[in-house]
Write a protein that holds these residues in place. Sequence first.
Motif, PDB file in Angstrom:
ATOM      1  N   GLY A  40       0.825  -1.202   0.000  1.00  0.00           N
ATOM      2  CA  GLY A  40       0.000   0.000   0.000  1.00  0.00           C
ATOM      3  C   GLY A  40       0.857   1.248   0.000  1.00  0.00           C
ATOM      4  N   TYR A  41       0.311   2.309  -0.555  1.00  0.00           N
ATOM      5  CA  TYR A  41       1.074   3.549  -0.712  1.00  0.00           C
ATOM      6  C   TYR A  41       1.561   4.108   0.613  1.00  0.00           C
ATOM      7  N   GLU A  42       0.690   4.159   1.589  1.00  0.00           N
ATOM      8  CA  GLU A  42       1.045   4.793   2.862  1.00  0.00           C
ATOM      9  C   GLU A  42       2.176   4.065   3.574  1.00  0.00           C
ATOM     10  N   ALA A  43       2.272   2.755   3.391  1.00  0.00           N
ATOM     11  CA  ALA A  43       3.286   1.975   4.106  1.00  0.00           C
ATOM     12  C   ALA A  43       4.666   2.068   3.468  1.00  0.00           C
ATOM     13  N   VAL A  44       4.741   2.525   2.225  1.00  0.00           N
ATOM     14  CA  VAL A  44       6.023   2.601   1.529  1.00  0.00           C
ATOM     15  C   VAL A  44       6.834   3.780   2.053  1.00  0.00           C
ATOM     16  N   THR A  45       8.113   3.547   2.287  1.00  0.00           N
ATOM     17  CA  THR A  45       9.010   4.608   2.742  1.00  0.00           C
ATOM     18  C   THR A  45      10.260   4.630   1.876  1.00  0.00           C
ATOM     19  N   LEU A 116      -3.122   2.679  -4.702  1.00  0.00           N
ATOM     20  CA  LEU A 116      -3.007   4.133  -4.804  1.00  0.00           C
ATOM     21  C   LEU A 116      -4.353   4.837  -4.683  1.00  0.00           C
ATOM     22  N   GLY A 117      -5.397   4.057  -4.491  1.00  0.00           N
ATOM     23  CA  GLY A 117      -6.749   4.602  -4.530  1.00  0.00           C
ATOM     24  C   GLY A 117      -6.974   5.850  -3.706  1.00  0.00           C
ATOM     25  N   HIS A 118      -6.634   5.825  -2.424  1.00  0.00           N
ATOM     26  CA  HIS A 118      -6.870   6.987  -1.558  1.00  0.00           C
ATOM     27  C   HIS A 118      -5.870   8.091  -1.845  1.00  0.00           C
ATOM     28  N   ALA A 119      -4.619   7.729  -2.073  1.00  0.00           N
ATOM     29  CA  ALA A 119      -3.568   8.733  -2.263  1.00  0.00           C
ATOM     30  C   ALA A 119      -3.864   9.626  -3.467  1.00  0.00           C
ATOM     31  N   VAL A 120      -4.389   9.055  -4.548  1.00  0.00           N
ATOM     32  CA  VAL A 120      -4.617   9.866  -5.742  1.00  0.00           C
ATOM     33  C   VAL A 120      -5.753  10.858  -5.550  1.00  0.00           C
ATOM     34  N   THR A 121      -6.633  10.621  -4.583  1.00  0.00           N
ATOM     35  CA  THR A 121      -7.689  11.603  -4.315  1.00  0.00           C
ATOM     36  C   THR A 121      -7.152  12.797  -3.546  1.00  0.00           C
TER      37      THR A 121
END
Length: 209
Positions: A40-45, A116-121
């Motif tokens: 998931g996008y948020e977990a990537v660092t 990326l669903g939430h991040a792109v919003t």
Amino acid sequence: MTSQAADRPETVAASRRSKISREREQEFFDAVLEQIRECGYEAVTMDGVAASTRCSKSTLYRQWKTKPQFVVAALRSRRVSKFEGIDTGSLADDLREVARSAGRWSTGDTKLLQALGHAVTQDAELATALREALVHPEIAALSEILQRGVERGEIAADQPALEYIPCQLFGVIRARPVVDGEYADPDYLVRFVDAVVLPALGLTSGRST
């Protein structure tokens, strides 16, 4: 997300990129996109990508100042149509080839879209990069395939279903994991083309030899 880094003169950007090879850069891009799919996008660092590619975190920050800028660059590196070169001489067979091609990459790209669903919003530049990478090239190539069918006289230019074909194909790819719990593989998508897309265009679903 700030776009200041992206707005700097081309020479500055080129100077930054020159510190690593194109092949090494693509390794970084592949790594961050794979981690997005899996975690998931948020977990990537940046730390995680640096560790997986055996490079220093400072290298990544020198090239791309923030994680969103890094992901945008990675997405834009994929701007190539997977439908390029499809031209069998028959619209029905072209669309079946589109289905086979889409089925081969649908799992990876659908996972990426979901992750990326939430991040792109929340990030307009990220949303634009996603469309440029995963949607626009395919839509352009599909439009060319449909236009050739019109030019060959296989379908009328005013065929009402023409404008809906991209949504039909992309919609079923995205929806199947939700509806059936399975990704749309090549066999499923070819059957979808025969049962839904071709009849909508007024074409026979009979296969050529």
